[in-house]
Enzyme design. Sequence first.
Site: not given
Ligand code: AMP
Length: 414
Positions: A372, A216
């Site tokens: 992480g 996000k």
């Molecule tokens: P965050 O907690 O915001 O740092 O997001 C980490 C998560 O983002 C990881 O678990 C990834 O699987 C997810 N992520 C990365 N790219 C995508 C994508 N294109 N669509 C959905 N989730 C994503």
Amino acid sequence: MTISECNFAGKKAIVRVDFNVPLQDGKITDDTRIRGALPTLKHILEQGGALIIMSHMGKPKGKVKPELSLGQIKDAVAEALGAPVAFAPDCAKAQEAAAALKPGEVLLLENLRYYPEEEGKPVGVEKGTPEYDEAKKEMKERQKEFAKTLASYADLYVMDAFGTAHRKHASTAVIADYFDADHKMLGFLMEKEVKAVDAVLSDIKRPFIAIMGGSKVSSKIGIIENLLGKVDKLILCGGMTYTFAKAHGGEIGNSIVELDKLDVALGVEELAKKNNVELVMAPDAVAADAFANDANTQVCPANAIPEGWEGLDAGPEAQKLFADAIKGCKTILWNGPAGVFEFDNFTAGSRAIGEAIAEATANGAFSLIGGGDSVACVTKFGLTDKVSYISTGGGALLEAIEGKVLPGIAAIKG
Ligand code: AMP
């Protein structure tokens, strides 16, 4: 007082560590955080001190949740320390166990967050109501009492939980009020983390690139705006790609998006332009017809994802673009994956970033990896030894990079 100056012989030290390790069926799946705390813990034991170890695990929100008990990791901690570890099943009623500790002995306290006083947030009252303000005041008083109880177990306080140093909790900050300057200190891990952040902030070798990924935009907007005042290039990748694509009227199918953040995305682009920062985003995506590792895939423009499909990784063009942007840089900060790296078939974008960082590091760049998920990527791709520094902090690292004073550090250093 620094930990190296302190003489722990015959003293009891209460050490806040971050043992919030991932567990599966009660077994630790990644012990990085335990290993991170060992230099401090072993140093104290070797000097003839006694240890009271305290940590949180997960988010029990002030309730006892057996699946988040630190009792589950007692044996792993004992093995890592090479010493027996006693367990205090109630962290606020450990006076006797703490008093009985002899030099070289170790007591592990139960999850601090079983008590709402640890976080100091009122429970069961809605924010924004007059009752909330009253409850908050009362909780702050209770938090002080809780911190005082923890402090009463020991002669010395050591803060070594970088992962929670950005929180003003009872065990990370408030407790320090009950020790004078000669009886509280940062642990070795904290010292190392602070040095790594300083290495990035005080002596920035340019070009400086930050790579921000994850799911996000909203959770990272503060740091993104802040970085736009510091970096030469910024790669924005992962799920936030689609909020930017949508903001420009793109078709994003079922991709993750924050529809209420489209103006935020446009604002980021404007600020980048104003600050002369090269903003790098994925032109193409690996789209899937389901959120699953074995989904069907196709490569398509990031702003033309067909209906029923969702972008789960950066496409091949994006991978090359990211790698080229990283390779010539001299300072590199990476937080957040470029795709759903947990699925083996959607790791290519994150792998391209990790490998380019390794190459730049071999050519003399300073690379700092935090959070992480990015750390899990680096581990998964076997690049651990090929980057300059892997931080145990996510949020704490980003707040430190933003230039904020972390409460866990301020409590010790004033
Ligand atoms: P965050 O907690 O915001 O740092 O997001 C980490 C998560 O983002 C990881 O678990 C990834 O699987 C997810 N992520 C990365 N790219 C995508 C994508 N294109 N669509 C959905 N989730 C994503």
